[in-house]
Write a protein that holds these residues in place. Structure first.
Motif, mmCIF file in Angstrom:
data_model
loop_
_atom_site.group_PDB
_atom_site.id
_atom_site.type_symbol
_atom_site.label_atom_id
_atom_site.label_comp_id
_atom_site.label_asym_id
_atom_site.label_seq_id
_atom_site.Cartn_x
_atom_site.Cartn_y
_atom_site.Cartn_z
ATOM 1 N N HIS A 155 16.912 25.380 -30.367
ATOM 2 C CA HIS A 155 16.565 23.965 -30.507
ATOM 3 C C HIS A 155 15.477 23.506 -29.546
ATOM 4 O O HIS A 155 14.503 22.877 -29.936
ATOM 5 C CB HIS A 155 17.828 23.127 -30.301
ATOM 6 N N THR A 156 15.650 23.853 -28.253
ATOM 7 C CA THR A 156 14.688 23.345 -27.277
ATOM 8 C C THR A 156 13.335 24.019 -27.390
ATOM 9 O O THR A 156 12.354 23.539 -26.856
ATOM 10 C CB THR A 156 15.202 23.558 -25.835
ATOM 11 N N GLN A 177 19.769 29.588 -34.538
ATOM 12 C CA GLN A 177 18.690 28.592 -34.606
ATOM 13 C C GLN A 177 18.997 27.354 -33.758
ATOM 14 O O GLN A 177 18.098 26.764 -33.175
ATOM 15 C CB GLN A 177 18.437 28.192 -36.057
ATOM 16 N N VAL A 178 20.284 26.994 -33.704
ATOM 17 C CA VAL A 178 20.640 25.878 -32.824
ATOM 18 C C VAL A 178 20.290 26.240 -31.384
ATOM 19 O O VAL A 178 19.783 25.418 -30.620
ATOM 20 C CB VAL A 178 22.135 25.514 -32.944
ATOM 21 N N GLU A 231 22.116 30.203 -38.523
ATOM 22 C CA GLU A 231 21.983 28.811 -38.095
ATOM 23 C C GLU A 231 22.469 28.614 -36.665
ATOM 24 O O GLU A 231 21.892 27.848 -35.900
ATOM 25 C CB GLU A 231 22.764 27.893 -39.034
ATOM 26 N N ARG A 265 23.114 33.512 -29.572
ATOM 27 C CA ARG A 265 22.783 32.090 -29.544
ATOM 28 C C ARG A 265 22.269 31.680 -28.163
ATOM 29 O O ARG A 265 21.323 30.914 -28.038
ATOM 30 C CB ARG A 265 24.031 31.272 -29.918
#
Lengths: 338, 329
Positions: free
Chosen positions: A187-188, A183-184, A180, A247
């Protein structure tokens, strides 16, 4: 939104031009120039308190320089949106105009129905503008940009423009899984909006699935393939650092800013991280700006090194040149007792 | 394979067992349905408190009044545009009416929620935390007084569109109305869990709650995320308001205060910032209230509820489900 898309002709990813940053009377960074060519690793080093973090924040678009400027992919960046008070004015104006028109309509025709219609239109316009600001901030910002009131390097705009970063102190989303967290970072790059989410449209589901697969790839790149389901806070320290890197990579940056990526690591972990960074540049073709106070880390992998001390650039060049520079030795080891 | 089954079954078994225990304690179906409906309302409101707190650490004291406002919006839609006066027997027609009432109520409330956030709270985002808190109390007064000046001080009747048909179930009578309401509430809560847990915007919400600055630097649009949170919170309050109006048959301008306070208690009880906890807390509070009534101490039910609040704050400030959504790294 000044940090837009096109690269400048010469391909320089980022250029800092005579950047000075003062906090009150304290000059933290003084007239520093820096250039990051494509697919290169550039390091910024200096003893503690040399102004590295301040300069880093200016480059990342969080702080505005007191003088000088930073160009990212050919566009100047401005951290503080100009004239924020103007923002509500922009979306109230159309309705005010419509209101004035409705009064004029009334005066001209004395027709109550036509006037009521115009007033409704004014209210409608207000609601539409308001909704646009909430639901489609990008359109809204574009409108503001056209009106010339809004240019920003707001952090999320910078990510969209292609700048990813990690933090000196780990700042993962501790209660989310490794997957997750990555995945953040994406986001864009994802498009699903609130309606997609509520209706669970095929498009949103496909995107969600694809993003999970992609996030696993990024975890694989940093060597965390098997730990996707674990909560970030339960990972060992070295893995947390890698996860942060994954990330940042997930936003598919052109330029990756790494703030002391080996801080607090043991020598073995440090060596692994250094190799990883080198591999990222080669495999993904991105540029990397590395901030370190430890010279040993950057010597092996940097194409170019900038040395800051007391806010001033005291040396720059290839690792060998910097290593031999007496001013650098002095800054790190103190003046020889002559 | 096996641990998966356990993971899915465990909560189901726990919920089933506790429902049976509650059913036994409440002495049968009648009070049990009261408990479920009340719990659903509290849970829907508590979710709003907890989500807003989770994301901007604001105890939104206007939230109870959003619930009240929602009840009035639903009442207005039923009375004025739909022109309802009495029960509707055709189930299909009834369903259409419910959709036409509930959906617009939720949307209107959601917009009102984002509107309030945009103009009352966002300008104060970097102010000391006391400032938005006071603002929230101010917003609460504004909402109450808007309703007061439009609908007056006395209770307003909500048209009872549900036929009073009941059916026998385990020795008590159950109305379709309460079953339907509980089903809707549970449906919304499941939807919320899926939204927060499995979607891009839900992830954005959770990441913002945990570390706003880091989320922003990862490309999450904070303003949009917070606006969406307020939209959902207010929409859920609107749904709660609709249920309240239909179930109790009348609405009043000061309705939001007490219900809001109890829902807030529920959110604290469950662990503020934790959505599952808020839903759980809502049902626990409802149980305490109905149980007190069942034992013949109905006038003491509120005392019981707030005693529980105090006990929780003293002995387990982080709530039943302890770990918070907004825990800092």
């Amino acid at each position: 939104m000044s940090a837009a898309t096109a690269d400048p002709g010469n391909g320089t990813i980022l250029r800092a031009h005579r950047v000075t940053k003062a906090f009150g009377g304290l000059v933290a960074v003084k007239e520093v120039d820096l250039e990051i060519p494509p697919t290169s690793i550039v390091s910024l080093i200096g003893p503690n308190g040399a102004g590295k973090t301040t300069f880093f924040n200016v480059i990342a678009g969080i702080l505005d320089p007191t003088s000088g400027h930073v160009e990212f992919r050919g566009d100047r960046m401005i951290a503080r949106p100009i004239r924020t008070w103007f923002e509500p004015v922009v979306w109230v104006t159309p309705s005010v105009v419509a209101g004035v028109i409705s009064v004029l309509v009334y005066l001209a025709t004395a027709n109550a129905d036509a006037t009521a219609l115009a007033v409704l239109a004014a209210i409608g316009l207000l609601i539409v503008m308001f909704l646009a600001a909430i639901v489609r901030p990008r359109w809204y910002l574009r409108l503001l940009a056209t009106a010339g009131v809004f240019r920003s390097s707001r952090p999320n705009d910078m990510v969209k423009a292609g700048m990813g970063r990690t933090f000196q102190n780990i700042r993962l989303f501790a209660n989310m899984t490794a997957l997750e967290n990555v995945q953040v970072g994406m986001h864009t790059k994802m498009r699903a909006n609130a309606a997609d989410a509520l209706l669970s449209t095929p498009r949103a589901r496909a995107e969600e699935k694809a993003s999970q697969a992609r996030a696993r790839e990024f975890l694989g790149i940093v060597g965390l393939r098997g730990r996707a389901g674990e909560l970030a806070k339960n990972l060992p320290y070295g893995d947390q650092r890698r996860l942060e890197l994954a990330r940042a990579l997930a936003s598919e940056p052109t330029l990756l800013l790494l703030d002391e990526p080996t801080a607090g690591m043991n020598p073995r972990e440090t060596a692994q991280m250094t190799q990883l960074i080198d591999r990222l540049r080669r495999d993904l073709g991105i540029s990397i700006l590395l901030i370190e106070h430890d010279m040993k880390v950057v010597m092996g992998i940097s194409d170019r090194i900038y040395v800051l001390d007391h806010g001033e650039l005291i040396s720059q060049g290839s690792p060998d040149a910097v290593r031999a520079d007496p001013r650098v030795i002095e800054a790190y080891l103190g003046k020889p007792a002559s | 394979m096996r641990p998966d089954i356990v993971r899915v079954l465990q909560p189901i078994v726990i919920i089933a067992v506790s429902l049976v225990v509650v059913w036994l304690l409440l002495g049968g179906t009648q009070q049990f349905m009261n408990f479920l409906t009340l719990g659903a309302i509290y849970a829907l409101i508590a979710l709003g408190y907890t989500m807003v707190y989770g994301i901007i650490e604001l105890i939104n004291f206007a939230h109870g009044d959003l619930f009240m406002f929602g009840a009035f919006v639903a009442m207005w839609i039923l009375t004025v545009p739909l022109g309802m006066t009495g029960a509707v027997d055709n189930p299909l027609q009834l369903t259409v009416i419910l959709v036409v009432v509930m959906l617009p109520t939720m949307i209107v409330m959601g917009l009102l929620g984002t509107f309030i956030e945009r103009f009352a709270y966002r300008p104060l985002r970097h102010a000391p935390r006391l400032a938005p808190l006071i603002t929230a109390i101010g917003v609460s007064f504004i909402l109450q007084n808007v309703i007061y000046s439009v609908f007056g001080p006395s209770p307003v009747n909500v048209p009872q569109v549900f036929p009073l048909t009941r059916f026998e179930f385990l020795g008590g009578r159950v109305s379709f109305l309460s079953l339907f309401m509980v089903a809707i509430a549970v449906f919304l809560m499941v939807l919320l869990q899926l939204f927060v847990g499995r979607t891009r915007l839900g992830r954005a919400m959770r990441s913002t709650a945990q570390d706003r600055e880091a989320a922003e630097l990862m490309g999450v649009d904070i303003n949009q995320t917070i606006a969406i949170t307020f939209f959902i919170a207010a929409a859920l309050a609107g749904a709660g308001g609709t249920i309240q109006g239909l179930y109790f048959g009348s609405v009043q301008f000061n309705l939001g205060f007490f219900v809001g306070l109890k829902a807030f208690t529920a959110a604290v009880l469950g662990g503020i910032g934790n959505t599952t906890g808020a839903a759980l807390g809502g049902f626990v509070i409802a149980f305490i209230e109905v149980f007190a009534t069942q034992l013949g101490y109905s006038r003491w039910s509120e005392v019981a509820v707030f005693t529980v609040l105090i006990l929780v704050l003293v002995f387990r400030p982080s709530g039943i489900l302890g770990q918070q959504l907004g825990e800092r790294a």
